[in-house]
Design a protein around this motif. Sequence first.
Motif, mmCIF file in Angstrom:
data_model
loop_
_atom_site.group_PDB
_atom_site.id
_atom_site.type_symbol
_atom_site.label_atom_id
_atom_site.label_comp_id
_atom_site.label_asym_id
_atom_site.label_seq_id
_atom_site.Cartn_x
_atom_site.Cartn_y
_atom_site.Cartn_z
ATOM 1 N N MET A 1 0.544 -1.570 0.598
ATOM 2 C CA MET A 1 0.241 -0.224 0.072
ATOM 3 C C MET A 1 0.970 1.422 -0.005
ATOM 4 S SD MET A 1 -3.438 0.197 2.572
ATOM 5 C CE MET A 1 -3.018 2.364 3.208
ATOM 6 N N ASP A 2 0.413 1.977 -1.034
ATOM 7 C CA ASP A 2 1.331 3.603 -1.001
ATOM 8 C C ASP A 2 0.942 4.578 -0.592
ATOM 9 O OD1 ASP A 2 3.730 5.520 -1.886
ATOM 10 O OD2 ASP A 2 1.968 5.506 -3.945
ATOM 11 N N ASP A 3 1.464 4.892 0.802
ATOM 12 C CA ASP A 3 0.766 6.174 1.524
ATOM 13 C C ASP A 3 1.314 7.446 1.193
ATOM 14 O OD1 ASP A 3 -1.136 4.004 3.068
ATOM 15 O OD2 ASP A 3 0.598 3.878 4.506
ATOM 16 N N LYS A 4 1.768 7.666 0.297
ATOM 17 C CA LYS A 4 2.119 9.316 0.055
ATOM 18 C C LYS A 4 1.743 9.789 -0.761
ATOM 19 C CE LYS A 4 7.124 7.185 -1.068
ATOM 20 N NZ LYS A 4 8.051 7.195 -1.621
ATOM 21 N N LEU A 5 1.914 10.516 -0.017
ATOM 22 C CA LEU A 5 0.997 12.218 -1.252
ATOM 23 C C LEU A 5 1.527 13.045 -1.748
ATOM 24 C CD1 LEU A 5 -1.012 13.681 2.422
ATOM 25 C CD2 LEU A 5 -2.071 12.193 0.767
ATOM 26 N N GLU A 6 0.564 13.307 -2.977
ATOM 27 C CA GLU A 6 0.983 13.969 -4.134
ATOM 28 C C GLU A 6 0.415 15.166 -4.137
ATOM 29 O OE1 GLU A 6 2.228 14.089 -9.389
ATOM 30 O OE2 GLU A 6 1.465 12.034 -7.869
ATOM 31 N N LEU A 7 1.254 16.073 -3.609
ATOM 32 C CA LEU A 7 0.708 17.580 -4.235
ATOM 33 C C LEU A 7 0.820 18.426 -4.944
ATOM 34 C CD1 LEU A 7 2.103 18.183 0.335
ATOM 35 C CD2 LEU A 7 -0.331 17.559 -0.796
ATOM 36 N N VAL A 8 -0.173 19.305 -4.879
ATOM 37 C CA VAL A 8 0.217 20.315 -6.557
ATOM 38 C C VAL A 8 -0.547 21.079 -6.074
ATOM 39 C CG1 VAL A 8 -0.238 17.709 -8.114
ATOM 40 C CG2 VAL A 8 -2.039 19.115 -6.940
ATOM 41 N N ALA A 9 0.213 22.319 -6.978
ATOM 42 C CA ALA A 9 -0.458 23.633 -6.508
ATOM 43 C C ALA A 9 -1.910 24.000 -6.727
ATOM 44 C CB ALA A 9 0.280 24.284 -6.876
ATOM 45 N N LEU A 10 -2.955 24.423 -5.424
ATOM 46 C CA LEU A 10 -4.022 24.533 -5.886
ATOM 47 C C LEU A 10 -4.311 26.302 -6.681
ATOM 48 C CD1 LEU A 10 -6.882 24.394 -5.908
ATOM 49 C CD2 LEU A 10 -7.232 25.151 -3.999
ATOM 50 N N THR A 11 -3.081 26.895 -5.830
ATOM 51 C CA THR A 11 -3.798 28.328 -6.620
ATOM 52 C C THR A 11 -2.730 29.187 -5.977
ATOM 53 O OG1 THR A 11 -4.461 30.644 -6.161
ATOM 54 C CG2 THR A 11 -5.051 29.452 -4.689
ATOM 55 N N GLU A 12 -2.309 30.584 -5.727
ATOM 56 C CA GLU A 12 -1.214 31.294 -4.945
ATOM 57 C C GLU A 12 -2.065 32.482 -4.578
ATOM 58 O OE1 GLU A 12 3.055 31.507 -6.504
ATOM 59 O OE2 GLU A 12 2.245 33.709 -6.851
ATOM 60 N N VAL A 13 -2.002 32.954 -3.280
ATOM 61 C CA VAL A 13 -2.623 33.822 -2.812
ATOM 62 C C VAL A 13 -1.452 34.834 -2.343
ATOM 63 C CG1 VAL A 13 -4.696 32.627 -2.098
ATOM 64 C CG2 VAL A 13 -2.267 33.210 -0.819
ATOM 65 N N GLU A 14 -1.966 36.516 -2.362
ATOM 66 C CA GLU A 14 -1.321 37.770 -2.493
ATOM 67 C C GLU A 14 -1.898 38.358 -1.151
ATOM 68 O OE1 GLU A 14 0.834 38.683 -5.157
ATOM 69 O OE2 GLU A 14 0.884 36.897 -5.897
ATOM 70 N N ASN A 15 -2.739 37.563 -0.363
ATOM 71 C CA ASN A 15 -3.137 39.145 0.543
ATOM 72 C C ASN A 15 -3.231 37.501 1.656
ATOM 73 O OD1 ASN A 15 -5.746 39.038 0.700
ATOM 74 N ND2 ASN A 15 -5.545 40.252 -1.168
ATOM 75 N N GLU A 16 -3.504 38.021 3.635
ATOM 76 C CA GLU A 16 -3.792 37.547 4.164
ATOM 77 C C GLU A 16 -5.744 37.232 3.731
ATOM 78 O OE1 GLU A 16 -2.187 35.542 6.612
ATOM 79 O OE2 GLU A 16 -0.203 36.536 4.741
#
Length: 77
Positions: A1-16
């Motif tokens: 079983m492979d428990d590794k996550l593959e993270l990808v960028a959803l978006t980039e934000v410029e402010n809090e």
Amino acid sequence: MDDKLELVALTEVENEFELGIITAILKDNGIPFIIKNKGSGGYMRIVTGSSPYATSIMVEKSMLERAGELITPITED
């Protein structure tokens, strides 16, 4: 079983404000995410509570489409 996550960028934000809205939407919909700060942004966020640098929001690749649909009203120009 492979428990590794593959993270990808959803978006980039410029402010809090935008960061807070998008992360709240993801939390409310049960989509796990991480915040990836650029430059010294992570340090600045700890010290001052905000960052002058862009921040990436990362999600698991399998959830990218759903997360994108949820945040489209926020991110489209």
